[in-house]
Design a protein around this motif. Structure first.
Motif, PDB file in Angstrom:
ATOM      1  N   THR A 139      67.488  42.842  29.311  1.00 14.16           N
ATOM      2  CA  THR A 139      67.229  44.281  29.344  1.00 14.16           C
ATOM      3  C   THR A 139      67.994  44.889  30.513  1.00 14.16           C
ATOM      4  N   VAL A 140      68.842  45.866  30.202  1.00 10.10           N
ATOM      5  CA  VAL A 140      69.607  46.575  31.228  1.00 10.10           C
ATOM      6  C   VAL A 140      68.985  47.955  31.405  1.00 10.10           C
ATOM      7  N   VAL A 141      68.655  48.291  32.640  1.00  8.01           N
ATOM      8  CA  VAL A 141      68.040  49.582  32.960  1.00  8.01           C
ATOM      9  C   VAL A 141      69.123  50.519  33.496  1.00  8.01           C
ATOM     10  N   LEU A 142      69.313  51.637  32.805  1.00  7.49           N
ATOM     11  CA  LEU A 142      70.324  52.625  33.196  1.00  7.49           C
ATOM     12  C   LEU A 142      69.621  53.917  33.576  1.00  7.49           C
TER      13      LEU A 142
ATOM     14  N   LEU B 282      59.950  53.994  38.265  1.00  5.76           N
ATOM     15  CA  LEU B 282      60.928  52.963  37.934  1.00  5.76           C
ATOM     16  C   LEU B 282      60.363  51.565  38.210  1.00  5.76           C
ATOM     17  N   ILE B 283      59.678  51.433  39.328  1.00 10.23           N
ATOM     18  CA  ILE B 283      59.059  50.136  39.659  1.00 10.23           C
ATOM     19  C   ILE B 283      58.007  49.760  38.625  1.00 10.23           C
ATOM     20  N   GLN B 284      57.280  50.744  38.146  1.00  9.17           N
ATOM     21  CA  GLN B 284      56.270  50.492  37.117  1.00  9.17           C
ATOM     22  C   GLN B 284      56.913  49.953  35.827  1.00  9.17           C
ATOM     23  N   ILE B 285      58.053  50.517  35.460  1.00  2.00           N
ATOM     24  CA  ILE B 285      58.774  50.045  34.267  1.00  2.00           C
ATOM     25  C   ILE B 285      59.269  48.611  34.483  1.00  2.00           C
ATOM     26  N   ILE B 286      59.781  48.337  35.688  1.00  2.00           N
ATOM     27  CA  ILE B 286      60.252  46.983  35.996  1.00  2.00           C
ATOM     28  C   ILE B 286      59.101  45.981  35.914  1.00  2.00           C
ATOM     29  N   GLU B 287      57.923  46.371  36.392  1.00  2.00           N
ATOM     30  CA  GLU B 287      56.763  45.477  36.324  1.00  2.00           C
ATOM     31  C   GLU B 287      56.375  45.181  34.874  1.00  2.00           C
ATOM     32  N   GLN B 288      56.521  46.169  34.002  1.00  3.06           N
ATOM     33  CA  GLN B 288      56.258  45.940  32.577  1.00  3.06           C
ATOM     34  C   GLN B 288      57.234  44.915  32.010  1.00  3.06           C
ATOM     35  N   LEU B 289      58.493  45.018  32.412  1.00  2.00           N
ATOM     36  CA  LEU B 289      59.500  44.059  31.960  1.00  2.00           C
ATOM     37  C   LEU B 289      59.237  42.671  32.551  1.00  2.00           C
TER      38      LEU B 289
ATOM     39  N   ILE C  60      66.539  40.769  33.629  1.00  2.00           N
ATOM     40  CA  ILE C  60      66.439  42.203  33.932  1.00  2.00           C
ATOM     41  C   ILE C  60      67.595  42.563  34.862  1.00  2.00           C
ATOM     42  N   LEU C  61      68.336  43.595  34.488  1.00  2.00           N
ATOM     43  CA  LEU C  61      69.425  44.079  35.321  1.00  2.00           C
ATOM     44  C   LEU C  61      69.288  45.590  35.474  1.00  2.00           C
ATOM     45  N   VAL C  62      69.181  46.055  36.695  1.00  2.00           N
ATOM     46  CA  VAL C  62      69.164  47.496  36.972  1.00  2.00           C
ATOM     47  C   VAL C  62      70.573  47.891  37.392  1.00  2.00           C
TER      48      VAL C  62
ATOM     49  N   HIS D  11      64.210  48.400  47.347  1.00  2.00           N
ATOM     50  CA  HIS D  11      62.861  48.348  46.775  1.00  2.00           C
ATOM     51  C   HIS D  11      62.910  47.956  45.297  1.00  2.00           C
ATOM     52  N   ILE D  12      63.912  48.466  44.595  1.00  2.00           N
ATOM     53  CA  ILE D  12      64.048  48.184  43.161  1.00  2.00           C
ATOM     54  C   ILE D  12      64.447  46.728  42.943  1.00  2.00           C
ATOM     55  N   ILE D  13      65.407  46.250  43.717  1.00  2.00           N
ATOM     56  CA  ILE D  13      65.835  44.849  43.599  1.00  2.00           C
ATOM     57  C   ILE D  13      64.665  43.907  43.859  1.00  2.00           C
TER      58      ILE D  13
END
Length: 283
Positions: A36-39, A78-85, A94-96, A108-110
C-alpha cells in the motif's frame, strides 16, 4: 580507458523475472504480497513515482494500491490511517511517498509505520539493525547500489569508498552498507574542503548531491567505480545525473548512467522488500 556501464534497467528486468517466480510460489501457499502506497496531496512528481511503483508491482504479481489523501489531512489523521494499515494482515508493505506537506512531521510518520511493514527501510528500528549488520529492510536506493556493485563482482572489501552526500535516504545508509562489507568509507558534503583531493582517492565514488553534471573526470581516480544517484531535469527536458557522464567515463572503470542506472533499481528493491515482508522477514 572507457568505462563499462552498469545498466540498472537491464539488471532490474533480470531481478524482476526471479521475483515473479517467487511471488507465484507464495501464491501457491495462499500468500499474496501486498503493497500500500500512501500519497498525500497532488505533487506531480510524487504521483509519477507512485504510478511507477504500482506498475512495477503488477509486473511481478504483487498486489498494490495507492491510497490518495488530501493535502489538508492532519498529522494525527494520517497516523490513524497508518495504524489501520499496520493492523491489516493483508497489507505486507507500507510506503508513505515523500515529500509530505510542511504541516506534517515526516519523522513522526516514519516512526508510526510497523517496522515489519517498513519496506522503505526508514524506520529507526530498521536503520539500527542495518547499522549493526543484522537482517532487515534496507533503504531501497542504497540497496540497489549495492546490488549493482555485486552484479559486476566489484571488490568492496578493503577499498576506499567516498560518498558525496549525507542524506538519511541515500548518503548515510549507502556509506554504512559499504562499511558493513569492509570498505573504508569517507563522507563528503557541502561543507567539505578540498573535495577534489578526497574524491580522487576513491576506488568507489557514490555521488548524491542533486546538482547536474558537477562531477567530471577531474574528480575521479583512474579505474574508479562511479555510482551516479542524481536525477536532474534540464531546461530542454532531458534527464541527467550529478556526474558528467562523458567526461567521467574516460577515467572510470565502471559507471552508472542516468537514466537507466540507479533509478530502476530503487523500485526493484522496493519490490524485493515487499516480498520479504510477505515471507515474514526471512531472506
Amino acid at each position: 580507458m572507457v568505462a563499462e556501464v552498469i545498466n540498472g534497467k537491464e539488471l532490474s528486468i533480470k531481478l524482476k523475472l526471479n521475483m515473479k517466480k517467487e511471488v507465484e510460489h507464495l501464491k501457491e501457499k495462499n500468500i499474496v504480497p501486498h503493497l500500500t502506497v500512501v500519497l498525500v496531496g497532488n505533487n506531480p512528481a510524487s504521483r509519477s513515482y507512485v504510478n511507477g511503483k504500482k506498475k512495477a508491482s503488477e509486473e511481478v504479481g504483487i498486489s498494490s494500491e495507492i491510497l490518495e489523501l488530501s493535502e489538508a489531512i492532519t498529522e494525527s489523521e494520517l497516523i490513524q490511517i497508518i495504524e489501520q494499515l499496520n493492523n491489516d494482515e493483508n497489507v505486507h508493505g507500507i510506503l508513505v511517498q515523500l515529500p509530505l506537506p510542511i504541516h506534517i512531521n515526516v519523522q513522526h510518520i516514519i516512526e508510526a509505520i510497523d517496522p515489519t511493514k517498513d519496506v522503505d527501510g526508514f524506520h529507526p528500528y530498521n536503520v539500527g539493525k542495518m547499522m549493526t549488520g543484522q537482517d532487515t529492510f534496507l533503504p531501497c536506493t542504497p540497496y540497489g547500489i549495492m546490488t549493482m556493485l555485486h552484479s559486476k563482482k566489484i571488490t568492496i572489501e578493503g577499498k576506499h569508498a567516498v560518498v558525496i552526500g549525507r542524506s538519511n535516504i541515500v548518503g548515510k545508509p549507502v556509506g554504512q552498507l559499504l562499511l558493513n562489507e569492509n570498505a573504508t568509507v569517507t563522507y563528503c558534503h557541502s561543507r567539505t574542503e578540498n573535495l577534489k583531493e578526497i574524491t580522487k582517492q576513491a576506488d568507489i565514488l557514490v555521488v548524491a548531491v542533486g546538482r547536474p553534471n558537477v562531477i567530471d573526470k577531474e574528480y575521479i581516480k583512474e579505474g574508479a567505480v562511479v555510482i551516479d544517484v542524481g536525477i536532474n531535469r534540464l531546461e530542454n527536458g532531458t534527464l541527467t545525473g550529478d556526474v558528467d557522464f562523458d567526461s567521467a567515463s574516460l577515467h572510470a572503470a565502471y559507471i552508472t548512467p542516468v537514466p537507466r542506472g540507479v533509478g530502476p533499481m530503487t523500485i526493484t528493491m522496493l519490490l524485493h522488500n515487499t516480498i520479504k515482508a510477505a515471507k515474514g522477514m526471512k531472506k
